[in-house]
Write an enzyme that holds these catalytic residues in place. Structure first.
Site, PDB file in Angstrom:
ATOM      1  N   GLU A 160       0.722  -2.866  -4.178  1.00 15.83           N
ATOM      2  CA  GLU A 160       1.699  -1.842  -3.787  1.00 15.83           C
ATOM      3  C   GLU A 160       1.421  -1.278  -2.392  1.00 15.83           C
ATOM      4  OE1 GLU A 160       4.115  -2.013  -5.484  1.00 15.83           O
ATOM      5  OE2 GLU A 160       3.331  -2.772  -7.367  1.00 15.83           O
ATOM      6  N   GLY A 161       0.930  -2.130  -1.520  1.00 16.75           N
ATOM      7  CA  GLY A 161       0.652  -1.736  -0.143  1.00 16.75           C
ATOM      8  C   GLY A 161      -0.810  -1.412   0.041  1.00 16.75           C
TER       9      GLY A 161
END
Length: 568
Positions: free
Chosen positions: A423-424
């Protein structure tokens, strides 16, 4: 043990008001939330937690083209959904119960502390619900939202491809218009969390894809909904869609979570939102996921800490300096330091997660929208990096036994390692913080954060308690260092490589400063009590320790930021 008491304190008084009542206009109170959290804590401890080790050792398996989850998962998920825990965290507009973000943060911590791999399934569903509610047509919302909200179906996020990781502009999955309102989607997606399973009747995939003749890069990407089973005339799962699970990844941790390679073979899908506006729609889901993964880090950190605390208070080993014979290892000065280091970070992170949830609840108020966006990359990066650090410390407290799988400490360390990546990554969060949050508005939002910290220090400074005086003095000096580092970042505007080369240290610096702010907030509330409880004494010790051991890092990190890029 779920920290229900800490949440009662945070929701009801730590921030100077009942944040639940404020967010709901008085419809709910912190006491009401406490009842829900008591029930959630019992469910997490009795249903999810016993399956954590089972899931780690068995893992999900791909058998004859179908994913089979570990023993007990299917029954546990049904109980979870039937109990209303999926809908509890969904907005009323989407058909859920609409609990405020400060409360759903607590629920998320409980689910992730008890079973992080399991908690990913409803977490992704929440993101899919938000994306569909905000961007989907009324027809799609009517067809899919009710079953997603009830938990009868689950949702996924399909972004990554072999050649397109962080660079989503490189996505090559294609969608061809069928001319009847549907699209035929073809391509391969990898790293799809809970991409296939046997715990729910259907899976709603949200998929990024290109359309024929679309512009290259990010501007040519659209968002589609492709169910595992297409719906029949009555809206129930019908024929199997052409989405094939071709493999499961073999991972370091979160073994029970099926991380799938999905092949879309002319799969039937439906456009979500406007053509070529897919990234905007998907970022709704990604922001939800980033906050969720941050809180996942908090949950794993607390579970690791609780395991280490229990071990340290029962393990006897060697004479403990200055204490009676038979004192467990928790009495050794360095073990005590480790435990207090862990708990002081966890308490700061927990308070910050409540603050972020509350600010998001009040995002429509003047200035809160920018503040809410500003906090997301800090929450995600800080809580996930600390999950790795705290779970590593938990292994250290166990000594050699921490390296042995049977104690369970190693699993938390393995499970935590993915958190700063998916998620980054931490670097992506930090680049977002510097580029979109600090440089873009000339430091206005971070300046507001500094002002809010000083407001809290002024309130705490009214106390004559010596711990309060130390917190105020240390935190004020840290604010000055952070302001100096921020001016350095702003001065790098014409030299972006310098700014982005130190974006991670800058993010770490702000995270430590926010941790000090949270402890100042907690201490202010504690010192207002006529008499201090054991929990109050613990909270003050944690605040004092955090200031001496963690907040002090702000000054060194500010020096790092000032150096910019080195070795070009």
């Amino acid at each position: 043990m779920p920290p229900v008491g800490d949440y009662a304190f945070l929701l009801g008084e730590a921030f100077g008001t009942d944040v639940v009542a404020r967010a709901t206009g008085g419809a709910l109170s912190a006491d009401d939330a406490g009842d829900a959290l008591e029930a959630a804590g019992e469910f997490a401890a009795e249903v999810f937690a016993p399956l954590d080790r089972v899931g780690d050792t068995q893992g999900s398996q791909l058998v004859d083209g179908k994913v089979r989850t570990p023993d007990g998962f299917k029954e546990a998920y049904k109980s979870f959904a039937d109990s209303g825990w999926v809908s509890a965290s969904v907005s009323e507009a989407a058909g859920g119960d609409g609990l405020p973000g400060s409360v759903t943060a607590a629920l998320s911590e409980f689910w992730n502390a008890s079973n992080a791999a399991f908690a990913l399934a409803p977490g992704l569903s929440h993101g899919a619900i938000r994306a569909l509610q905000q961007n989907g047509s009324q027809e799609l919302r009517d067809a899919y939202l009710p079953k997603l909200v009830s938990g009868e179906w689950t949702g996924t996020m399909n972004l990554t491809e072999p050649q397109a990781g962080s660079d989503l502009g490189a996505v090559r999955t294609m969608a061809r218009d069928n001319g009847d309102g549907s699209w035929a989607i073809s391509g391969q997606k990898i790293f799809i969390t809970w991409g296939d399973h046997d715990v729910a009747d259907n899976i709603v995939h949200l998929v990024l894809a290109r359309t024929e003749g679309a512009p290259e890069g990010h501007r040519g990407i659209s968002l589609f909904l492709a169910p595992k089973f297409t719906l029949d005339a009555n809206g129930n799962p019908g024929e199997r869609n052409s989405v094939v699970t071709v493999g499961l990844e073999h991972k370091l941790g979160i073994h029970a979570s099926p991380t799938c390679v999905l092949q879309f073979e002319e799969a039937t899908g439906y456009l979500v939102g406007e053509l070529h506006e897919g990234l905007a729609g998907m970022f709704v889901m990604m922001n939800e996921a980033r906050v969720g993964i941050g809180v996942q880090g908090l949950g794993i950190a607390d579970r690791a800490y609780q395991r280490a605390y229990s071990y340290a208070h029962t393990r006897l080993q060697g004479a403990v300096l200055g204490l009676p014979e038979g004192t467990p290892i928790a009495g050794h000065p360095d073990v005590r330091r480790l435990l207090l280091s862990m708990s002081s970070r966890i308490s700061a992170m927990r308070a910050f997660s409540v603050l972020v949830g509350d600010v998001h609840d009040r995002a429509e108020e003047d200035g809160n929208g920018a503040l809410a966006e500003f906090f997301v990359p800090i929450l995600k990066s800080w809580l996930t990096e600390q999950a790795v650090a705290v779970s590593s410390d938990a292994v250290q407290v166990h000594g050699g036994m921490g390296f042995i799988e049977e104690t369970g400490a190693a699993q938390h360390f393995r499970d935590a390692r993915i958190l700063p990546i998916y998620e980054g990554t931490t670097a992506i969060q930090s680049n977002d913080l510097v580029g979109r949050k600090v440089l873009r508005d000339g430091g206005q939002t971070v300046g507001r954060v500094f002002a809010l910290i000083r407001e809290q220090l002024a309130a705490l400074g009214a106390s004559s308690d010596p711990i309060a005086a130390r917190i105020v003095e240390r935190t004020e000096r840290a604010v000055v260092s952070a302001e100096r580092a921020t001016q350095t970042i702003l001065g790098f505007g014409s030299s972006p490589r310098d700014a982005f080369a130190v974006s991670v240290p800058y993010q770490e610096m702000l995270a430590m400063l926010i941790g000090g702010w949270m402890h100042a907030t907690i201490a202010t509330a504690v010192l207002a009590h006529a008499e201090q409880s054991d929990d109050d004494t613990r909270r003050l010790s944690e605040a004092d320790f955090f200031g001496a051991h963690h907040l002090a890092q702000v000054h060194a990190l500010a020096e790092t930021v000032a150096a910019g890029e080195i070795g070009v």
